[in-house]
Design a protein around this motif. Structure first.
Motif, PDB file in Angstrom:
ATOM      1  N   VAL A  45       0.960  -1.148  -0.014  1.00 28.87           N
ATOM      2  CA  VAL A  45       0.022  -0.095  -0.189  1.00 28.87           C
ATOM      3  C   VAL A  45       0.815   1.484  -0.034  1.00 28.87           C
ATOM      4  O   VAL A  45       1.896   1.371   0.757  1.00 28.87           O
ATOM      5  CB  VAL A  45      -0.963  -0.031   1.239  1.00 28.87           C
ATOM      6  N   THR A  46       0.644   2.202  -0.842  1.00 26.74           N
ATOM      7  CA  THR A  46       1.348   3.547  -1.015  1.00 26.74           C
ATOM      8  C   THR A  46       0.523   4.604  -0.226  1.00 26.74           C
ATOM      9  O   THR A  46      -0.688   4.898  -0.502  1.00 26.74           O
ATOM     10  CB  THR A  46       1.689   3.928  -2.396  1.00 26.74           C
ATOM     11  N   LEU A  47       1.241   5.490   0.716  1.00 26.30           N
ATOM     12  CA  LEU A  47       0.518   6.341   1.361  1.00 26.30           C
ATOM     13  C   LEU A  47       1.319   7.462   0.952  1.00 26.30           C
ATOM     14  O   LEU A  47       2.526   7.782   1.231  1.00 26.30           O
ATOM     15  CB  LEU A  47       0.666   6.081   2.764  1.00 26.30           C
ATOM     16  N   ALA A  48       0.643   8.699   0.244  1.00 29.50           N
ATOM     17  CA  ALA A  48       1.197   9.676  -0.108  1.00 29.50           C
ATOM     18  C   ALA A  48       0.877  10.747   1.046  1.00 29.50           C
ATOM     19  O   ALA A  48      -0.234  11.057   1.589  1.00 29.50           O
ATOM     20  CB  ALA A  48       0.652  10.351  -1.433  1.00 29.50           C
ATOM     21  N   LYS A  83      -2.166  18.743  -0.473  1.00 29.26           N
ATOM     22  CA  LYS A  83      -3.115  18.877  -1.879  1.00 29.26           C
ATOM     23  C   LYS A  83      -2.572  18.034  -2.946  1.00 29.26           C
ATOM     24  O   LYS A  83      -3.295  17.319  -3.678  1.00 29.26           O
ATOM     25  CB  LYS A  83      -3.079  20.264  -2.335  1.00 29.26           C
ATOM     26  N   ARG A  84      -1.237  18.114  -3.042  1.00 30.59           N
ATOM     27  CA  ARG A  84      -0.585  17.356  -4.057  1.00 30.59           C
ATOM     28  C   ARG A  84      -0.428  15.677  -3.536  1.00 30.59           C
ATOM     29  O   ARG A  84      -0.372  14.981  -4.572  1.00 30.59           O
ATOM     30  CB  ARG A  84       0.737  17.786  -4.215  1.00 30.59           C
ATOM     31  N   ALA A  85      -0.514  15.568  -2.244  1.00 28.82           N
ATOM     32  CA  ALA A  85      -0.575  14.060  -2.037  1.00 28.82           C
ATOM     33  C   ALA A  85      -1.976  13.577  -2.482  1.00 28.82           C
ATOM     34  O   ALA A  85      -1.904  12.328  -2.951  1.00 28.82           O
ATOM     35  CB  ALA A  85      -0.430  13.887  -0.537  1.00 28.82           C
ATOM     36  N   LEU A  86      -3.145  14.390  -2.144  1.00 32.96           N
ATOM     37  CA  LEU A  86      -4.293  13.857  -2.821  1.00 32.96           C
ATOM     38  C   LEU A  86      -4.094  13.676  -4.299  1.00 32.96           C
ATOM     39  O   LEU A  86      -4.883  12.824  -4.611  1.00 32.96           O
ATOM     40  CB  LEU A  86      -5.145  15.043  -2.216  1.00 32.96           C
ATOM     41  N   ALA A  87      -3.784  14.737  -4.752  1.00 28.64           N
ATOM     42  CA  ALA A  87      -3.831  14.461  -6.423  1.00 28.64           C
ATOM     43  C   ALA A  87      -2.961  13.290  -6.745  1.00 28.64           C
ATOM     44  O   ALA A  87      -3.469  12.746  -7.709  1.00 28.64           O
ATOM     45  CB  ALA A  87      -3.029  15.697  -7.080  1.00 28.64           C
ATOM     46  N   ALA A  88      -1.808  12.791  -6.004  1.00 29.35           N
ATOM     47  CA  ALA A  88      -1.147  11.609  -6.280  1.00 29.35           C
ATOM     48  C   ALA A  88      -2.283  10.471  -6.281  1.00 29.35           C
ATOM     49  O   ALA A  88      -2.162   9.595  -7.149  1.00 29.35           O
ATOM     50  CB  ALA A  88       0.027  11.470  -5.551  1.00 29.35           C
ATOM     51  N   GLY A  92      -4.132   7.629  -9.081  1.00 30.99           N
ATOM     52  CA  GLY A  92      -3.828   6.143  -8.977  1.00 30.99           C
ATOM     53  C   GLY A  92      -2.395   5.952  -8.585  1.00 30.99           C
ATOM     54  O   GLY A  92      -1.867   4.822  -8.703  1.00 30.99           O
ATOM     55  N   GLU A  93      -1.659   6.833  -8.036  1.00 27.17           N
ATOM     56  CA  GLU A  93      -0.290   6.487  -7.659  1.00 27.17           C
ATOM     57  C   GLU A  93      -0.096   6.155  -6.225  1.00 27.17           C
ATOM     58  O   GLU A  93       1.051   5.922  -5.799  1.00 27.17           O
ATOM     59  CB  GLU A  93       0.593   7.904  -7.820  1.00 27.17           C
ATOM     60  N   ALA A 220      -4.492  34.296  13.774  1.00 24.34           N
ATOM     61  CA  ALA A 220      -5.896  34.666  13.677  1.00 24.34           C
ATOM     62  C   ALA A 220      -6.420  33.248  14.608  1.00 24.34           C
ATOM     63  O   ALA A 220      -7.225  32.488  14.123  1.00 24.34           O
ATOM     64  CB  ALA A 220      -6.531  34.831  12.542  1.00 24.34           C
ATOM     65  N   ARG A 221      -5.987  32.973  15.939  1.00 27.47           N
ATOM     66  CA  ARG A 221      -6.298  31.673  16.563  1.00 27.47           C
ATOM     67  C   ARG A 221      -7.662  31.735  16.664  1.00 27.47           C
ATOM     68  O   ARG A 221      -8.337  32.501  17.161  1.00 27.47           O
ATOM     69  CB  ARG A 221      -5.547  31.797  17.919  1.00 27.47           C
ATOM     70  N   GLY A 222      -8.279  30.617  16.331  1.00 31.51           N
ATOM     71  CA  GLY A 222      -9.684  30.333  16.506  1.00 31.51           C
ATOM     72  C   GLY A 222     -10.459  30.647  15.206  1.00 31.51           C
ATOM     73  O   GLY A 222     -11.677  30.418  15.121  1.00 31.51           O
ATOM     74  N   LEU A 223      -9.947  31.519  14.235  1.00 35.04           N
ATOM     75  CA  LEU A 223     -10.656  31.943  12.939  1.00 35.04           C
ATOM     76  C   LEU A 223     -10.748  30.610  11.997  1.00 35.04           C
ATOM     77  O   LEU A 223     -11.922  30.624  11.355  1.00 35.04           O
ATOM     78  CB  LEU A 223      -9.770  32.917  12.296  1.00 35.04           C
ATOM     79  N   TYR A 224      -9.884  29.782  12.152  1.00 32.51           N
ATOM     80  CA  TYR A 224      -9.717  28.557  11.173  1.00 32.51           C
ATOM     81  C   TYR A 224      -9.235  27.469  11.968  1.00 32.51           C
ATOM     82  O   TYR A 224      -7.952  27.486  12.240  1.00 32.51           O
ATOM     83  CB  TYR A 224      -9.362  28.881  10.009  1.00 32.51           C
ATOM     84  N   THR A 225      -9.721  26.253  12.117  1.00 34.05           N
ATOM     85  CA  THR A 225      -9.191  25.197  12.642  1.00 34.05           C
ATOM     86  C   THR A 225      -9.075  24.194  11.694  1.00 34.05           C
ATOM     87  O   THR A 225      -9.928  23.735  10.733  1.00 34.05           O
ATOM     88  CB  THR A 225     -10.176  24.337  13.612  1.00 34.05           C
ATOM     89  N   LYS A 226      -7.672  23.940  11.474  1.00 31.15           N
ATOM     90  CA  LYS A 226      -7.360  22.985  10.058  1.00 31.15           C
ATOM     91  C   LYS A 226      -7.352  21.725  10.620  1.00 31.15           C
ATOM     92  O   LYS A 226      -6.776  21.177  11.745  1.00 31.15           O
ATOM     93  CB  LYS A 226      -5.917  23.412   9.487  1.00 31.15           C
ATOM     94  N   THR A 227      -7.708  20.573  10.014  1.00 34.50           N
ATOM     95  CA  THR A 227      -7.566  19.410  10.341  1.00 34.50           C
ATOM     96  C   THR A 227      -6.804  18.592   8.896  1.00 34.50           C
ATOM     97  O   THR A 227      -6.770  18.893   8.133  1.00 34.50           O
ATOM     98  CB  THR A 227      -8.998  18.536  10.505  1.00 34.50           C
ATOM     99  N   TYR A 228      -5.972  17.425   9.707  1.00 35.99           N
ATOM    100  CA  TYR A 228      -5.342  16.723   8.585  1.00 35.99           C
ATOM    101  C   TYR A 228      -5.847  15.346   8.689  1.00 35.99           C
ATOM    102  O   TYR A 228      -6.161  14.718   9.692  1.00 35.99           O
ATOM    103  CB  TYR A 228      -3.875  16.755   8.809  1.00 35.99           C
ATOM    104  N   ASN A 229      -6.161  14.661   7.466  1.00 35.14           N
ATOM    105  CA  ASN A 229      -7.176  13.364   7.645  1.00 35.14           C
ATOM    106  C   ASN A 229      -6.232  12.484   6.868  1.00 35.14           C
ATOM    107  O   ASN A 229      -5.568  12.693   5.751  1.00 35.14           O
ATOM    108  CB  ASN A 229      -8.265  13.952   7.095  1.00 35.14           C
ATOM    109  N   LEU A 230      -6.509  11.326   6.982  1.00 34.96           N
ATOM    110  CA  LEU A 230      -6.162   9.942   6.145  1.00 34.96           C
ATOM    111  C   LEU A 230      -7.517   9.768   5.256  1.00 34.96           C
ATOM    112  O   LEU A 230      -8.501   9.418   5.882  1.00 34.96           O
ATOM    113  CB  LEU A 230      -5.843   9.139   7.209  1.00 34.96           C
ATOM    114  N   VAL A 231      -7.046   9.657   3.921  1.00 39.00           N
ATOM    115  CA  VAL A 231      -8.123   9.702   3.006  1.00 39.00           C
ATOM    116  C   VAL A 231      -7.833   8.476   1.974  1.00 39.00           C
ATOM    117  O   VAL A 231      -6.586   8.129   1.714  1.00 39.00           O
ATOM    118  CB  VAL A 231      -8.716  11.077   2.352  1.00 39.00           C
ATOM    119  N   GLY A 232      -8.750   7.880   1.294  1.00 40.02           N
ATOM    120  CA  GLY A 232      -8.656   7.094   0.340  1.00 40.02           C
ATOM    121  C   GLY A 232      -9.575   7.124  -0.724  1.00 40.02           C
ATOM    122  O   GLY A 232     -10.620   7.490  -0.505  1.00 40.02           O
TER     123      GLY A 232
END
Length: 232
Positions: A45-48, A83-88, A92-93, A220-232
């Motif tokens: 399995v490849t994880l980008a 963003k580019r990891a998701l593009a990969a 199908g990479e 701008a603490r509290g303006l935007y909460t960024k999350t990082y996710n494992l997707v497939g």
């Protein structure tokens, strides 16, 4: 491809780091309880993924050898941004990718087969706008008429849009320039742009190169909460 980095600076100002640490502890505990027998090897399995603080759980688990211990035949492929990891993945990479929620949501309008499996970390302080003080910028209104760069369709782009709305600055009041994420820091350091919407580790690199006397950091603490996710 960028060389793999094995360490993450503990000095990054990320409010979600303790949550990430808790996730690491829970994950490692689960692996320890998985049994004493070495499991059979899984299909490859490849994880980008990018090197960043929020998906650091992936790199830490790999460096400690826990994927191998569980028989996971996992190949980590490094990309400059989620963003580019998701593009990969979409090309199908890779079978899995680590990315922020913004690129994932945008991509989901084009592909209905994408799935979000887990959130790896989150922070409301990982992204900010760094501006050149020596370009006449000391407060958000000074951004009017200036060139502000970011990566299009990404979490840092979303933050820039939110920041402008919060300070009642129209996007037409500034010159937005879209660039690759790895080109943002050199552009600001060289003076080609006036400000940048940026994340770690690039924020820290810029501050080390220019120094705080030549920069203003619009948090701008509290303006935007960024999350990082494992997707497939």
């Amino acid at each position: 491809m960028h060389d793999r980095q094995r360490s993450v600076s503990p000095g990054w100002p990320v409010t979600g780091r303790y949550r990430c640490l808790l996730i690491v502890i829970l994950m490692l505990g689960a692996l320890a309880l998985a049994g004493c027998e070495k499991p059979a090897a899984s299909p490859p399995v490849t994880l980008a993924a990018p090197h960043s603080i929020l998906p650091a759980l992936i790199w830490l688990t790999a460096d400690l050898g826990y994927f191998d211990e569980q028989g996971l035949n996992l190949k980590l492929q490094t990309y400059p941004s989620g963003k580019r990891a998701l593009a990969a993945l979409m090309r199908g990479e890779a079978e899995l990718a680590a990315t922020a929620e913004t690129p994932f949501v945008i991509a989901s309008f084009k592909r209905d087969d994408l799935r979000l499996y887990a959130t790896l970390g989150q922070s409301d302080n990982e992204v900010s706008i760094l501006a050149r003080r020596d370009h006449g910028i000391t407060a958000p209104p000074d951004l009017r008429g200036k060139t502000v760069a970011t990566q299009e369709g990404s979490a840092i782009h979303f933050f820039l849009t939110s920041f402008l709305l919060f300070h009642r600055i129209s996007e037409t009041d500034i010159n937005i320039r879209f660039m690759k994420v790895e080109d943002l820091a050199p552009a600001l350091v060289n003076g080609d742009i006036d400000a940048v919407s940026i994340r770690e580790p690039y924020r820290t690199r810029i501050r080390k190169q220019l120094g705080d006397d030549r920069l203003v950091d619009f948090h701008a603490r509290g303006l935007y909460t960024k999350t990082y996710n494992l997707v497939g």
